[in-house]
Design an enzyme around this catalytic site. Structure first.
Site, PDB file in Angstrom:
ATOM      1  N   ALA A   1       0.829  -1.214   0.000  1.00 58.35           N
ATOM      2  CA  ALA A   1       0.000   0.000   0.000  1.00 58.35           C
ATOM      3  C   ALA A   1       0.865   1.267   0.000  1.00 58.35           C
ATOM      4  O   ALA A   1       1.745   1.420  -0.838  1.00 58.35           O
ATOM      5  CB  ALA A   1      -0.982  -0.034   1.176  1.00 58.35           C
ATOM      6  N   SER A   2       0.658   2.139   0.982  1.00 55.04           N
ATOM      7  CA  SER A   2       1.315   3.449   0.959  1.00 55.04           C
ATOM      8  C   SER A   2       2.812   3.423   1.243  1.00 55.04           C
ATOM      9  O   SER A   2       3.473   4.449   1.093  1.00 55.04           O
ATOM     10  CB  SER A   2       0.624   4.398   1.945  1.00 55.04           C
ATOM     11  OG  SER A   2      -0.598   4.840   1.411  1.00 55.04           O
TER      12      SER A   2
END
Length: 341
Positions: A77-78
């Site tokens: 993800a991030s």
């Protein structure tokens, strides 16, 4: 006599408790969270340059009972944003862009966003609105987000007047990387970061990509909740703790970017009113007891990711899970940090 015996027993109990506290190791914490059903995934912990925990627990595919191992790739993800920031700095070092260039010099943006800079996008101070209400759209791609931005009527705030986390801003950075390098984002990241560092189990996701030994995502009740969008820059990468540790070491050794740019990446932004944010380029920053730490988390669908780095003592904590809703990330980080600090 009874009092003396009682005091001796109390002393022995206290000593036993102290010894027990001293003996707790990172593996004990990881196993405890796993046994409570709060963690399913892979963890690597490094203390002063020495790996003190490197383990994988649970399943990468619950339905088929396929166990996770150290080479299982989890969606991060991030945490992917750091790769985007490093790619921008690599292009800056080659003289192909400047951090204070306007993003609109490179790609088409709405009129209201024509003046925002690359630096502001990196710092999340551009005012570009986050596309969070589009997260539920399966197959969402970068151009979908850009089209959405064109349908808005303005920024969230005047650039540099505020800090507000924006995935959309990092998608714009991804498009700048493609425009300046002449390569797709996955190709650039692969050629400039993943392949040179021999991160053999790290992959930039593209629709149709077959990733061996991939982890599927699940919710707290172990029901499928897999990753389903295709944006890059803000996310889009699968990796392992061991590969991310390779990346961590490359950043510490200035293998990818210069010492000056590394320091810049770990420097928080200053807002127009003089306030200092706690965010550099794709890292949340903190100072505690003389230690300077950089951290980022990530989460989408059934995945959660943690990357904590002590910048002065060559220590880090990396945890990736494919049962994100079950994972109390902050509690886990607190408990692991106690074993290495």
């Amino acid at each position: 006599m009874k009092t003396l015996t009682g005091n001796v027993l109390i002393a022995i109990s206290l000593i036993t408790q102290l010894i027990s506290c001293k003996q707790q190791q990172p593996n004990d914490v990881v196993n405890d969270y796993y046994n409570k059903g709060e963690f399913n995934g892979s963890v690597l912990v490094v203390k002063n340059g020495k790996i003190v925990c490197d383990t994988a627990l649970g399943f990468r595919n619950i339905e088929k009972r396929l166990k996770a191992d150290k080479k299982t790739s989890f969606y991060i993800a991030s945490l992917s944003k750091s790769f985007t920031a490093v790619a921008i700095l690599m292009l800056e070092q080659k003289g192909l862009l400047k951090l204070d260039d306007k993003a609109s010099q490179f790609i088409s943006l709405p009129e209201y966003a024509k003046s925002i800079t690359i630096r502001q996008l990196l710092h999340h101070t551009s005012g570009i609105r986050d596309y969070e209400n589009l997260f539920s759209k399966k197959g969402l791609a970068n151009q979908d987000v850009i089209n959405w931005l064109f349908n808005l009527n303005g920024l969230d705030f005047v650039p540099d007047s505020n800090f507000k986390y924006s995935n959309s801003g990092y998608i714009i950075l991804s498009q700048i990387i493609e425009k300046v390098s002449g390569k797709s984002y996955p190709s650039f990241i692969n050629e400039q970061i993943i392949t040179p560092l021999k991160m053999n189990n790290t992959h930039v996701y593209e629709p149709g990509t077959i990733i061996p030994n991939i982890a599927l995502g699940y919710n707290e009740k172990k029901k499928p909740d897999d990753y389903s969008i295709a944006t890059t820059g803000d996310g889009g990468i699968y990796s392992t703790p061991e590969d991310l540790y390779q990346y961590d070491q490359a950043l510490r050794n200035y293998t990818l970017i210069s010492k000056e740019n590394t320091a810049l990446m770990h420097t928080p932004s200053q807002l127009s009113d003089g306030q200092i944010s706690n965010y550099g380029f794709a890292w949340f920053l903190e100072k505690n007891n003389g230690r300077k730490n950089a951290m980022h988390t990530g989460g989408l669908n059934g995945f959660k990711a943690l990357f904590w780095r002590d910048l002065q003592h060559n220590s880090c904590i990396i945890a990736l899970t494919n049962q994100g809703d079950a994972f109390p990330l902050e509690n886990f980080l607190h408990d692991i940090k106690k074993t290495i600090q």
